[in-house]
Design an enzyme around this catalytic site. Structure first.
Site, mmCIF file in Angstrom:
data_model
loop_
_atom_site.group_PDB
_atom_site.id
_atom_site.type_symbol
_atom_site.label_atom_id
_atom_site.label_comp_id
_atom_site.label_asym_id
_atom_site.label_seq_id
_atom_site.Cartn_x
_atom_site.Cartn_y
_atom_site.Cartn_z
ATOM 1 N N LYS A 1 25.890 42.525 38.407
ATOM 2 C CA LYS A 1 26.026 42.169 39.877
ATOM 3 C C LYS A 1 24.692 42.431 40.662
ATOM 4 O O LYS A 1 23.899 43.223 40.618
ATOM 5 C CB LYS A 1 27.478 43.323 40.221
ATOM 6 C CG LYS A 1 28.669 42.753 39.771
ATOM 7 C CD LYS A 1 29.868 44.247 40.488
ATOM 8 C CE LYS A 1 30.975 43.453 39.898
ATOM 9 N NZ LYS A 1 31.233 42.319 39.628
ATOM 10 N N ARG B 1 39.729 40.004 32.591
ATOM 11 C CA ARG B 1 40.239 39.967 31.882
ATOM 12 C C ARG B 1 40.481 40.424 29.927
ATOM 13 O O ARG B 1 41.398 39.886 29.369
ATOM 14 C CB ARG B 1 40.530 38.167 31.785
ATOM 15 C CG ARG B 1 39.172 37.947 31.177
ATOM 16 C CD ARG B 1 38.721 36.012 31.784
ATOM 17 N NE ARG B 1 38.094 36.052 33.408
ATOM 18 C CZ ARG B 1 38.111 35.872 34.355
ATOM 19 N NH1 ARG B 1 37.855 34.276 33.377
ATOM 20 N NH2 ARG B 1 37.267 35.188 34.897
#
Length: 514
Positions: A288, A362
Site C-alpha cells: 500500500k 477475497r
C-alpha cells in the site's frame, strides 16, 4: 462497561450527576420533548426559552448543559437534540433516540451516574435509548493505564484521560415489566459484544494477530457454551486451504481458520456467518502507498463482527443455530510472501491467479465460504472490509449489500434500516465476471477497475455452494471511523454490521425472514 439500570425514580427525584432530556427542532424554535415535563416545570415552563437563548435549536446531536434549578436532585441538566419534531401522533424514530442518547453519554464522560429522561413510548424506544447510551459511553482504554505522575487522577485513568460514564439510569420505563427487563438485558448483551468487537478492532496488530484472535474466540466459547475449532497452519496445509495459506505465508504470524458453533436444541434453521479477519494488511508485495497503512489494523472488522454476533446469539439464547467462520491472516511482504502472478490452489479445488496481493480479503473469504457451504446452512452472510471501491460508491457511513438472491438482499437491507445501520443494496452484474478470466488459472483475483466492489462480490459468489442463499456485506466504509465521534459512533472501530447480523439471527429463529 457502563452499567444500565431501569430507574423507578422520576426526573424530579432522581439523584445523579446529571439528567438528560430531549429537545426537538420545531418550526419556531426548540421544543421540549416528552419525558422532560418535570424538568420543564422546574424551569417554570421556560426550558425551551432558556435553551433558545443559549443558542440551542434541537438539531440532531446538539448538546447543551444547564445548571439545574431548585426542584431537581441533580446539579446539571443535559439537553440533547433529537432533530425535527415528528408529525402529529408519530413517535420519535428509534435511531434518533439512539443517536441522541449516544451524544449525551459522550458529553458526560467522567460522570458516575446520569439519568436519561428521553421520550420513551414503547419497549423498542427504551431499548434504543439504552443501546445508544451504552454505545456512546464506549472508550478504548486498554493502552492508557500506564502510570503518569504528572496527570491528575480525578475520575481519570492512568494517563489522565477521563473515564466513560459509569452508570445509565433509564427513566420512563416500567422496571417490573418483563418486556422492559428483557429489552434492557438484550441491550446490555448486544452492546457488550459490540464493544468487545470495537476493542478487538482498536487493538494494535503487534498484539492482535491470527493466533491471539483465535485465543480470544476460544476463551469466549468456553464462557458462553460455544463450540470452537481452530485450524492452525498444519491443519490448513492438510486441508488444502490455499487462499488462507497464500495470504498468510509472508508473515511470521501464521493464518488460522476459526469455527464458532452456537447450537440450540429446538433450532430449525442454521445461519452461517463468515468474516474477513486480516489482522494487519500491508498489501503484501503489492504494498500500500504511504498514508494507507496506519489504520490497517481494522481489516479484521468483518471477523470481529461475526465473532460478536455469534456470542450475542448465544447470550440471548436465540432458537437458531449460528456458525461463525473467522478467516484470519496477516498480509505482509517478505521473501516468503505470495507474489503477483502466483497461482493458489483453493480449498474448493479451483485455482486463482493472484494479480494483486492487496486483493487478499477475497482469497481468505473464498476458502471460508467453501468450508461453510459444506455444512449446507440455510443461508450464508459474509462480512468484510473488502474494497476501497465501496467507500467511493457509498461513503464512510454506509455498507453495501450484494447477494445471489434478491429477496434475501432486500430482507437484510430492511433489517439494517430497522436497527439503524445505513446500508444499500448493490448489484452483481454478470458482465463484470469476464474481467476475472485468467489464461493461467480458473479465475483471477482482480477484474475491471471500475465497479471494483461488485467485482469482488462476483469473485466471492464463485465459492458459495449451489442452492444456498448468500449475501455479502462490504463494510469498508463504516467499520472504522477516523473523524470526530458523533452520536453513539466513536473514533476508531465501530462494530458495524453486528446489530444487523444479530437481528437477522433473531428473524431466522422466529421464522419471520422473508
Amino acid at each position: 462497561m457502563t452499567a444500565l439500570t431501569l430507574s423507578t425514580a422520576g426526573a424530579a427525584t432522581l439523584r445523579a450527576d446529571a439528567l438528560v432530556v430531549g429537545v426537538a427542532k420545531g418550526a419556531k424554535g426548540p421544543v421540549v420533548a416528552p419525558g422532560a415535563e418535570a424538568v420543564d416545570k422546574a424551569f417554570d415552563g421556560k426550558l425551551a426559552t432558556v435553551l433558545e437563548t443559549l443558542g440551542a435549536s434541537g438539531a440532531e446531536g446538539e448538546v447543551t448543559k444547564l445548571p439545574a434549578p431548585a426542584g431537581l436532585k441533580v446539579p446539571v441538566v443535559v439537553a440533547v437534540g433529537l432533530g425535527p419534531v415528528p408529525e402529529k401522533d408519530v413517535a420519535f424514530d428509534g435511531e434518533a433516540l439512539r443517536r441522541a442518547a449516544g451524544s449525551a453519554a459522550r458529553a458526560l464522560t467522567g460522570a458516575k451516574k446520569a439519568g436519561f429522561a428521553l421520550p420513551i413510548v414503547s419497549v423498542e424506544d427504551a431499548e434504543a435509548v439504552a443501546e445508544g447510551a451504552l454505545l456512546g459511553a464506549y472508550a478504548f482504554t486498554a493502552y492508557q493505564g500506564g502510570e503518569n505522575k504528572l496527570a491528575p487522577k480525578n475520575k481519570q485513568n492512568g494517563n489522565g484521560a477521563k473515564l466513560p460514564l459509569a452508570e445509565v439510569a433509564l427513566l420512563g420505563t416500567k422496571p417490573r415489566d418483563k418486556a422492559f427487563k428483557a429489552s434492557a438485558e438484550r441491550a446490555v448483551a448486544l452492546v457488550e459484544e459490540i464493544n468487545r468487537a470495537r476493542d478487538l478492532i482498536n487493538t494494535p496488530p503487534n498484539d492482535l494477530y491470527p493466533e491471539s484472535f483465535a485465543a480470544v474466540a476460544t476463551a469466549a466459547g468456553k464462557e458462553h457454551g460455544i463450540k470452537v475449532q481452530v485450524l492452525d497452519e498444519k491443519a490448513l496445509v492438510k486441508g488444502g486451504y490455499g487462499g488462507l495459506l497464500g495470504v498468510g505465508q509472508g508473515s511470521t504470524h501464521g493464518p488460522r481458520l476459526v469455527k464458532l458453533a452456537y447450537t440450540h436444541p429446538k433450532a430449525e434453521k442454521t445461519l452461517a456467518l463468515v468474516g474477513k479477519g486480516i489482522t494487519y494488511d500491508s498489501g503484501g508485495i503489492s504494498l500500500k502507498p504511504a498514508g494507507h497503512n496506519e489504520t490497517m489494523k481494522c481489516d479484521m472488522s468483518g471477523a470481529a463482527a461475526v465473532f460478536a454476533a455469534v456470542v450475542a446469539a448465544a447470550r440471548l439464547g436465540l432458537q437458531v443455530n449460528v456458525t461463525g467462520w473467522l478467516a484470519l491472516a496477516e498480509n505482509m511482504p517478505s521473501g516468503s510472501a505470495t507474489r503477483p502472478g502466483d497461482v493458489l490452489h483453493m480449498y474448493s479445488g479451483k485455482t486463482v491467479e493472484v494479480l494483486n496481493t492487496d486483493a487478499e480479503g477475497r482469497l481468505v473469504l473464498a476458502d471460508a465460504l467453501t468450508r461453510a457451504s459444506e455444512e449446507n446452512p440455510d443461508a450464508i452472510v459474509d462480512v468484510a472490509t473488502l474494497t476501497g471501491a465501496m467507500v467511493l460508491a457509498l461513503g464512510h457511513r454506509t455498507f453495501g449489500i450484494m447477494a445471489n438472491d434478491d429477496s434475501f438482499r432486500t430482507s437484510i437491507h430492511e433489517i439494517a434500516e430497522e436497527v439503524g445501520e445505513a446500508s444499500w443494496p448493490m448489484p452483481l452484474p454478470a458482465d463484470l465476471r469476464k474481467g476475472m478470466d485468467s489464461p493461467t488459472a480458473d479465475i483471477a483475483n482482480m477484474g475491471e477497475r471500475m465497479g471494483g466492489g461488485l467485482v469482488a462480490g462476483l469473485f466471492l459468489k464463485e465459492f458459495v455452494g449451489e442452492g444456498i442463499a448468500w449475501a455479502h456485506l462490504d463494510i469498508a466504509g463504516p467499520a472504522f471511523h477516523e473523524g470526530a465521534p458523533f452520536g453513539y459512533t466513536p473514533k476508531g472501530g465501530t462494530g458495524s454490521a453486528i446489530r444487523t447480523l444479530v437481528k437477522l439471527a433473531e428473524r431466522t429463529a422466529s421464522g419471520d425472514l422473508g
